[in-house]
Design a protein around this motif. Structure first.
Motif, PDB file in Angstrom:
ATOM      1  N   GLY A  40       0.803  -1.221   0.000  1.00  0.00           N
ATOM      2  CA  GLY A  40       0.000   0.000   0.000  1.00  0.00           C
ATOM      3  C   GLY A  40       0.832   1.266   0.000  1.00  0.00           C
ATOM      4  O   GLY A  40       0.319   2.356   0.215  1.00  0.00           O
ATOM      5  N   GLY A  41       2.125   1.139  -0.244  1.00  0.00           N
ATOM      6  CA  GLY A  41       3.020   2.296  -0.258  1.00  0.00           C
ATOM      7  C   GLY A  41       3.500   2.616  -1.658  1.00  0.00           C
ATOM      8  O   GLY A  41       3.260   1.872  -2.611  1.00  0.00           O
ATOM      9  N   GLU A  42       4.211   3.721  -1.779  1.00  0.00           N
ATOM     10  CA  GLU A  42       4.742   4.129  -3.075  1.00  0.00           C
ATOM     11  C   GLU A  42       5.966   3.309  -3.480  1.00  0.00           C
ATOM     12  O   GLU A  42       6.366   3.292  -4.636  1.00  0.00           O
ATOM     13  N   TYR A  43       6.575   2.631  -2.518  1.00  0.00           N
ATOM     14  CA  TYR A  43       7.658   1.659  -2.721  1.00  0.00           C
ATOM     15  C   TYR A  43       7.782   0.872  -1.429  1.00  0.00           C
ATOM     16  O   TYR A  43       7.144   1.205  -0.429  1.00  0.00           O
ATOM     17  N   GLU A  44       8.585  -0.174  -1.441  1.00  0.00           N
ATOM     18  CA  GLU A  44       8.838  -0.930  -0.211  1.00  0.00           C
ATOM     19  C   GLU A  44      10.324  -0.947   0.053  1.00  0.00           C
ATOM     20  O   GLU A  44      11.118  -1.080  -0.876  1.00  0.00           O
ATOM     21  N   ALA A  45      10.692  -0.786   1.301  1.00  0.00           N
ATOM     22  CA  ALA A  45      12.091  -0.896   1.711  1.00  0.00           C
ATOM     23  C   ALA A  45      12.275  -2.254   2.387  1.00  0.00           C
ATOM     24  O   ALA A  45      11.500  -2.619   3.280  1.00  0.00           O
ATOM     25  N   PHE A  46      13.267  -2.997   1.922  1.00  0.00           N
ATOM     26  CA  PHE A  46      13.548  -4.333   2.436  1.00  0.00           C
ATOM     27  C   PHE A  46      14.968  -4.422   2.980  1.00  0.00           C
ATOM     28  O   PHE A  46      15.888  -3.871   2.382  1.00  0.00           O
ATOM     29  N   VAL A  47      15.141  -5.158   4.071  1.00  0.00           N
ATOM     30  CA  VAL A  47      16.471  -5.568   4.516  1.00  0.00           C
ATOM     31  C   VAL A  47      16.636  -7.027   4.116  1.00  0.00           C
ATOM     32  O   VAL A  47      15.724  -7.835   4.271  1.00  0.00           O
ATOM     33  N   ASP A  48      17.789  -7.340   3.578  1.00  0.00           N
ATOM     34  CA  ASP A  48      18.058  -8.686   3.091  1.00  0.00           C
ATOM     35  C   ASP A  48      18.876  -9.459   4.115  1.00  0.00           C
ATOM     36  O   ASP A  48      19.944  -8.998   4.527  1.00  0.00           O
ATOM     37  N   VAL A  97      11.357  -3.197   6.146  1.00  0.00           N
ATOM     38  CA  VAL A  97      12.087  -2.338   7.080  1.00  0.00           C
ATOM     39  C   VAL A  97      11.178  -1.808   8.182  1.00  0.00           C
ATOM     40  O   VAL A  97      11.573  -1.720   9.349  1.00  0.00           O
ATOM     41  N   GLY A  98       9.952  -1.465   7.834  1.00  0.00           N
ATOM     42  CA  GLY A  98       9.033  -0.892   8.811  1.00  0.00           C
ATOM     43  C   GLY A  98       8.669  -1.809   9.955  1.00  0.00           C
ATOM     44  O   GLY A  98       8.145  -1.357  10.971  1.00  0.00           O
ATOM     45  N   THR A  99       8.960  -3.107   9.826  1.00  0.00           N
ATOM     46  CA  THR A  99       8.643  -4.037  10.908  1.00  0.00           C
ATOM     47  C   THR A  99       9.803  -4.225  11.883  1.00  0.00           C
ATOM     48  O   THR A  99       9.630  -4.874  12.920  1.00  0.00           O
ATOM     49  N   LEU A 100      10.964  -3.662  11.571  1.00  0.00           N
ATOM     50  CA  LEU A 100      12.100  -3.726  12.505  1.00  0.00           C
ATOM     51  C   LEU A 100      11.811  -2.869  13.736  1.00  0.00           C
ATOM     52  O   LEU A 100      11.278  -1.759  13.610  1.00  0.00           O
ATOM     53  N   ASP A 101      12.168  -3.362  14.910  1.00  0.00           N
ATOM     54  CA  ASP A 101      12.019  -2.544  16.114  1.00  0.00           C
ATOM     55  C   ASP A 101      12.886  -1.295  16.022  1.00  0.00           C
ATOM     56  O   ASP A 101      12.523  -0.240  16.538  1.00  0.00           O
ATOM     57  N   ASP A 102      14.043  -1.405  15.381  1.00  0.00           N
ATOM     58  CA  ASP A 102      14.941  -0.267  15.177  1.00  0.00           C
ATOM     59  C   ASP A 102      15.255  -0.150  13.691  1.00  0.00           C
ATOM     60  O   ASP A 102      16.267  -0.654  13.214  1.00  0.00           O
ATOM     61  N   PRO A 103      14.388   0.521  12.924  1.00  0.00           N
ATOM     62  CA  PRO A 103      14.613   0.611  11.486  1.00  0.00           C
ATOM     63  C   PRO A 103      15.810   1.476  11.092  1.00  0.00           C
ATOM     64  O   PRO A 103      16.198   1.502   9.933  1.00  0.00           O
ATOM     65  N   THR A 104      16.436   2.146  12.048  1.00  0.00           N
ATOM     66  CA  THR A 104      17.615   2.951  11.714  1.00  0.00           C
ATOM     67  C   THR A 104      18.809   2.092  11.324  1.00  0.00           C
ATOM     68  O   THR A 104      19.795   2.611  10.798  1.00  0.00           O
ATOM     69  N   VAL A 105      18.748   0.772  11.544  1.00  0.00           N
ATOM     70  CA  VAL A 105      19.842  -0.117  11.140  1.00  0.00           C
ATOM     71  C   VAL A 105      19.816  -0.405   9.639  1.00  0.00           C
ATOM     72  O   VAL A 105      20.740  -1.012   9.110  1.00  0.00           O
ATOM     73  N   PHE A 106      18.772   0.031   8.947  1.00  0.00           N
ATOM     74  CA  PHE A 106      18.638  -0.178   7.503  1.00  0.00           C
ATOM     75  C   PHE A 106      19.633   0.698   6.749  1.00  0.00           C
ATOM     76  O   PHE A 106      19.731   1.901   6.986  1.00  0.00           O
ATOM     77  N   ARG A 107      20.375   0.062   5.823  1.00  0.00           N
ATOM     78  CA  ARG A 107      21.304   0.768   4.945  1.00  0.00           C
ATOM     79  C   ARG A 107      20.939   0.415   3.510  1.00  0.00           C
ATOM     80  O   ARG A 107      21.251  -0.676   3.024  1.00  0.00           O
ATOM     81  N   PRO A 108      20.249   1.322   2.813  1.00  0.00           N
ATOM     82  CA  PRO A 108      19.876   1.028   1.429  1.00  0.00           C
ATOM     83  C   PRO A 108      21.109   0.996   0.527  1.00  0.00           C
ATOM     84  O   PRO A 108      21.989   1.852   0.642  1.00  0.00           O
ATOM     85  N   ILE A 109      21.158  -0.021  -0.352  1.00  0.00           N
ATOM     86  CA  ILE A 109      22.295  -0.133  -1.262  1.00  0.00           C
ATOM     87  C   ILE A 109      21.884  -0.154  -2.737  1.00  0.00           C
ATOM     88  O   ILE A 109      22.737  -0.117  -3.613  1.00  0.00           O
ATOM     89  N   ARG A 110      20.570  -0.226  -3.028  1.00  0.00           N
ATOM     90  CA  ARG A 110      20.141  -0.235  -4.424  1.00  0.00           C
ATOM     91  C   ARG A 110      18.637   0.037  -4.527  1.00  0.00           C
ATOM     92  O   ARG A 110      17.913  -0.018  -3.540  1.00  0.00           O
ATOM     93  N   HIS A 111      18.217   0.286  -5.760  1.00  0.00           N
ATOM     94  CA  HIS A 111      16.800   0.378  -6.115  1.00  0.00           C
ATOM     95  C   HIS A 111      16.482  -0.804  -7.021  1.00  0.00           C
ATOM     96  O   HIS A 111      17.236  -1.099  -7.949  1.00  0.00           O
ATOM     97  N   ASP A 112      15.375  -1.482  -6.771  1.00  0.00           N
ATOM     98  CA  ASP A 112      14.896  -2.565  -7.632  1.00  0.00           C
ATOM     99  C   ASP A 112      13.579  -2.132  -8.281  1.00  0.00           C
ATOM    100  O   ASP A 112      12.861  -1.293  -7.748  1.00  0.00           O
ATOM    101  N   GLY A 113      13.269  -2.735  -9.415  1.00  0.00           N
ATOM    102  CA  GLY A 113      11.998  -2.461 -10.088  1.00  0.00           C
ATOM    103  C   GLY A 113      11.843  -1.034 -10.559  1.00  0.00           C
ATOM    104  O   GLY A 113      10.730  -0.499 -10.579  1.00  0.00           O
ATOM    105  N   VAL A 114      12.942  -0.410 -10.980  1.00  0.00           N
ATOM    106  CA  VAL A 114      12.899   1.021 -11.309  1.00  0.00           C
ATOM    107  C   VAL A 114      12.022   1.338 -12.516  1.00  0.00           C
ATOM    108  O   VAL A 114      11.593   2.475 -12.677  1.00  0.00           O
TER     109      VAL A 114
END
Length: 132
Positions: A40-48, A97-114
């Motif tokens: 339901g968002g404009e994109y999704e942020a994922f941690v792998d 990412v939004g489900t992490l208790d501390d989402p500040t640990v997320f480090r984006p390294i790429r964009h997918d599905g551009v």
């Protein structure tokens, strides 16, 4: 290198997870239509993370939806929070990412599905871009 425990879970707390990983967790912004509709968002942020580094520790495991012939998406069957995306054949799992208790640990390294990125979305400037 020393490992750090990261935790997260759904909105209602029914589904919880624990991962053992680095201090920061790398991942991506996914702009594909399926991720936008699933979250339901404009994109999704994922941690792998590696599937072997993930433990489901809540009251119940996530519910799973087969979103394509090659992948599934996990969510809380009680509150509906989207929790992950995983390719069947992959060794990794992409946690929202939004489900992490501390989402500040997320480090984006790429964009997918551009190829599906909405023209007004501005996040992660200068990161490598990949099509789905």
């Amino acid at each position: 290198m020393e490992k750090r425990v990261h935790e997260g879970g759904c909105l209602c707390g029914h589904v919880r997870y624990r991962i053992e990983g680095e201090e920061t967790l790398a991942g991506s912004y996914c702009h594909c239509t399926m991720c936008r509709r699933a979250t339901g968002g404009e994109y999704e942020a994922f941690v792998d993370v590696k599937k072997t580094d993930l433990d489901w520790v809540g009251v119940a495991p996530p519910s799973v939806y087969r979103s394509s012939a090659a992948a599934t998406r996990g969510f809380c069957g009680r509150c509906g929070s989207p929790l992950f995306f995983a390719y069947d054949a992959g060794k990794g799992i992409s946690l929202t990412v939004g489900t992490l208790d501390d989402p500040t640990v997320f480090r984006p390294i790429r964009h997918d599905g551009v190829e599906s990125r909405l023209p007004w979305v501005r996040c992660g400037p200068g990161l490598p871009e990949e099509e789905t």
